[in-house]
Write an enzyme that holds these catalytic residues in place. Sequence first.
Site, mmCIF file in Angstrom:
data_model
loop_
_atom_site.group_PDB
_atom_site.id
_atom_site.type_symbol
_atom_site.label_atom_id
_atom_site.label_comp_id
_atom_site.label_asym_id
_atom_site.label_seq_id
_atom_site.Cartn_x
_atom_site.Cartn_y
_atom_site.Cartn_z
ATOM 1 N N ASP A 74 -6.208 -8.929 1.406
ATOM 2 C CA ASP A 74 -6.088 -7.786 1.851
ATOM 3 C C ASP A 74 -7.255 -7.402 1.082
ATOM 4 O O ASP A 74 -7.528 -6.029 0.870
ATOM 5 C CB ASP A 74 -4.327 -7.542 2.031
ATOM 6 N N GLY A 75 -6.876 -7.961 -0.195
ATOM 7 C CA GLY A 75 -7.072 -6.846 -1.691
ATOM 8 C C GLY A 75 -9.112 -5.949 -1.492
ATOM 9 O O GLY A 75 -9.544 -5.622 -1.406
ATOM 10 N N ARG A 79 -11.057 -3.355 -1.514
ATOM 11 C CA ARG A 79 -12.470 -3.531 -1.630
ATOM 12 C C ARG A 79 -13.309 -3.559 -0.703
ATOM 13 O O ARG A 79 -14.766 -2.178 -1.161
ATOM 14 C CB ARG A 79 -12.923 -4.822 -2.500
ATOM 15 N N ASN A 149 -4.759 1.723 0.905
ATOM 16 C CA ASN A 149 -3.592 1.509 1.136
ATOM 17 C C ASN A 149 -2.703 2.497 1.346
ATOM 18 O O ASN A 149 -1.221 3.090 1.767
ATOM 19 C CB ASN A 149 -3.386 0.657 0.291
ATOM 20 N N THR A 190 2.885 -1.686 4.178
ATOM 21 C CA THR A 190 3.509 -2.741 4.236
ATOM 22 C C THR A 190 3.112 -3.575 2.809
ATOM 23 O O THR A 190 3.269 -4.875 2.462
ATOM 24 C CB THR A 190 2.825 -3.827 5.528
ATOM 25 N N TYR A 192 2.839 -2.022 -1.289
ATOM 26 C CA TYR A 192 4.035 -2.164 -2.407
ATOM 27 C C TYR A 192 4.966 -1.391 -1.998
ATOM 28 O O TYR A 192 6.024 -1.326 -2.119
ATOM 29 C CB TYR A 192 2.184 -1.513 -3.527
ATOM 30 N N ALA A 214 11.936 2.657 -8.618
ATOM 31 C CA ALA A 214 12.890 2.707 -8.770
ATOM 32 C C ALA A 214 13.437 4.115 -9.366
ATOM 33 O O ALA A 214 13.730 4.002 -10.935
ATOM 34 C CB ALA A 214 12.935 1.805 -10.392
#
Length: 294
Positions: A74-75, A79, A149, A190, A192, A214
Amino acid sequence: MKVAIYGQYYLNSTDPIIKDIFVFFTSNNVEMVIEANFLKILHEKKIIEKEYKTFSSHTELDSSFEMLISIGGDGTILRAATLIRNSGVPILGINAGRLGFLATVQKENIAAFMQFVIDKKYTISERTLLSLTTEPRNEAIEELNFAMNEVTVSRKDTTSMITVDTYLNGEYLNSYWADGLIISTPTGSTGYSLSCGGPILTPDVNSLVITPIAPHNLTARPLIIPDNTEIKLRVSGREDHYLISLDSRIASVKNESILTIKKTNFKISMVEIPGETFLKTLRNKLLWGEDKRN
């Protein structure tokens, strides 16, 4: 037919994929134009020896290309999107990595799925992107100021939390006291955002997700908003700078800068092969319906 080819090299997994693709396209008289750096790697690894036409910039891709074949995970597709930009050339992802929601073609099915490309038996999924502007201007962001993303702000050089003042269409929403904040597209839901407790959106939903990372206040929950919303963020913290990322590209931004995030005026087209739907990918990747007891 003419296709562009871009990829990342993975030891032991890229070699057979490259050979299968090149043999198939050559036998079907498909013209291949290879991204210059990727072709250099393929020559160095002696995977291929023949010379091919190359491209190295989004300005060299136009409507004469049927699609761009992305070889990797996916990365790699994220790119590849920086090479596609607003050219309208669709992307087909071939998965040479592991978990992948965008690179849906598996290496064992290459020949069958490439036949769908030749026969033009595929559909297009339009994917929303996010644009980012900063006040004051940040030169590290301006050249590639969009993300497929997510756009993420996070703390830098500190273990202390940051405060992210958030406004939607000019109206104050919340001050998130957290490690950071994710603004995600449906495509990025889907990624981070999901790992931080955000919901999954199907690619055709006209929405964005705001997901705190967090948060100290446990009542701060992920929020789904219309994708035509203009989002403004102002970040403060103990350090002078914080980090902002657009997919995998990271820049340092000074405290109290104003970030404006909104939908871009163009989309990225993803090629969908028959039988490889988003819902099937969810079941396979997240093991939905698997029962190890039986």
